[in-house]
Design a protein around this motif. Structure first.
Motif, short mmCIF file in Angstrom:
data_model
loop_
_atom_site.label_atom_id
_atom_site.label_comp_id
_atom_site.label_asym_id
_atom_site.label_seq_id
_atom_site.Cartn_x
_atom_site.Cartn_y
_atom_site.Cartn_z
N GLU A 3 47.58 50.48 -43.92
CA GLU A 3 47.92 51.70 -43.20
C GLU A 3 49.14 52.32 -43.85
O GLU A 3 50.01 51.63 -44.34
CB GLU A 3 48.22 51.38 -41.74
N THR A 4 49.18 53.64 -43.84
CA THR A 4 50.31 54.34 -44.42
C THR A 4 50.90 55.26 -43.37
O THR A 4 50.18 56.06 -42.76
CB THR A 4 49.88 55.15 -45.65
N LEU A 5 52.19 55.15 -43.17
CA LEU A 5 52.92 56.01 -42.25
C LEU A 5 53.84 56.89 -43.07
O LEU A 5 54.61 56.40 -43.89
CB LEU A 5 53.74 55.14 -41.28
N ILE A 6 53.75 58.18 -42.86
CA ILE A 6 54.59 59.12 -43.60
C ILE A 6 55.66 59.63 -42.66
O ILE A 6 55.37 60.19 -41.60
CB ILE A 6 53.74 60.29 -44.15
N GLU A 7 56.90 59.46 -43.04
CA GLU A 7 58.04 59.91 -42.23
C GLU A 7 58.34 61.37 -42.50
O GLU A 7 58.04 61.90 -43.56
CB GLU A 7 59.29 59.07 -42.56
N ARG A 8 58.97 61.99 -41.55
CA ARG A 8 59.44 63.36 -41.68
C ARG A 8 60.48 63.43 -42.80
O ARG A 8 61.40 62.62 -42.87
CB ARG A 8 60.08 63.75 -40.35
N ALA A 9 60.35 64.39 -43.71
CA ALA A 9 61.21 64.47 -44.89
C ALA A 9 62.68 64.72 -44.55
O ALA A 9 63.57 64.27 -45.26
CB ALA A 9 60.72 65.57 -45.83
N ASP A 10 62.94 65.42 -43.45
CA ASP A 10 64.34 65.72 -43.10
C ASP A 10 65.00 64.60 -42.28
O ASP A 10 66.14 64.72 -41.87
CB ASP A 10 64.46 67.06 -42.36
N GLY A 11 64.27 63.50 -42.05
CA GLY A 11 64.85 62.35 -41.38
C GLY A 11 64.88 62.41 -39.86
O GLY A 11 65.24 61.44 -39.21
N ARG A 12 64.52 63.55 -39.28
CA ARG A 12 64.51 63.65 -37.81
C ARG A 12 63.38 62.83 -37.25
O ARG A 12 62.38 62.55 -37.93
CB ARG A 12 64.38 65.11 -37.38
N ASP A 13 63.51 62.44 -35.98
CA ASP A 13 62.46 61.64 -35.36
C ASP A 13 61.83 62.35 -34.17
O ASP A 13 61.44 61.73 -33.19
CB ASP A 13 63.00 60.27 -34.94
N ASP A 14 61.74 63.70 -34.27
CA ASP A 14 61.07 64.48 -33.22
C ASP A 14 60.10 65.45 -33.89
O ASP A 14 59.94 65.45 -35.10
CB ASP A 14 62.09 65.23 -32.36
N ALA A 19 58.58 72.12 -40.31
CA ALA A 19 57.65 72.78 -41.22
C ALA A 19 57.59 71.92 -42.47
O ALA A 19 58.58 71.75 -43.18
CB ALA A 19 58.13 74.18 -41.56
N GLN A 20 56.43 71.33 -42.69
CA GLN A 20 56.31 70.42 -43.83
C GLN A 20 54.89 70.46 -44.36
O GLN A 20 53.93 70.56 -43.58
CB GLN A 20 56.66 69.00 -43.39
N ASN A 21 54.76 70.38 -45.66
CA ASN A 21 53.46 70.36 -46.32
C ASN A 21 53.17 68.97 -46.84
O ASN A 21 54.06 68.30 -47.38
CB ASN A 21 53.44 71.34 -47.50
N TYR A 22 51.92 68.55 -46.70
CA TYR A 22 51.48 67.25 -47.20
C TYR A 22 50.25 67.45 -48.06
O TYR A 22 49.22 67.90 -47.58
CB TYR A 22 51.13 66.32 -46.04
N GLN A 23 50.34 67.09 -49.34
CA GLN A 23 49.22 67.15 -50.26
C GLN A 23 49.00 65.77 -50.87
O GLN A 23 49.91 64.96 -50.90
CB GLN A 23 49.50 68.14 -51.40
N ARG A 24 47.78 65.56 -51.33
CA ARG A 24 47.43 64.29 -51.98
C ARG A 24 47.86 63.10 -51.12
O ARG A 24 48.62 62.24 -51.55
CB ARG A 24 48.00 64.23 -53.38
#
Length: 114
Positions: A3-14, A19-24
């Motif tokens: 399983e892969t969990l992707i965290e928010r890039a800005d480090g926030r937990d809410d 606004a974030q883009n996820y490719q590949r």
């Protein structure tokens, strides 16, 4: 199974102001995502199109979409599907907007029309 969990890039937990883009994506997901959450009214991308379908899962607020020749007011609890090749844009509503945009491709391909 991995399983892969992707965290928010800005480090926030809410999920606010996100606004974030996820490719590949890992695991062979075969889609790319845009996560968007804003309290701001009147923001959104200019007219564009993709060679694949884009699905908008609207979680909060609303947006005024232009899809081809159609004007569509979409709000929380609705799912909007824009077919491949159809020009579209949107502007967020007065109470903001939160949605997941699912691109039916591993990476974004966007033709800007404005």
């Amino acid at each position: 199974m991995m399983e892969t969990l992707i965290e928010r890039a800005d480090g926030r937990d809410d999920g606010d102001d996100w606004a974030q883009n996820y490719q590949r994506l890992p695991g062979g997901a075969g889609v790319s995502l845009i996560l968007e959450s804003t309290a701001e009214e009147g923001v959104g991308p200019r007219l564009h199109r993709h060679p694949y379908a884009e699905t908008f899962v609207i979680r909060r607020g609303s947006a005024a979409f232009t899809v081809g020749e159609q004007a569509i007011e979409a709000h929380a609890g609705q799912v909007l599907i824009v077919p491949a090749g159809v020009p579209h844009s949107f502007r967020t509503g007065p109470e903001g907007y939160e949605a997941v945009h699912i691109h039916a491709a591993e990476a974004f391909e966007t033709e800007w029309l404005e």
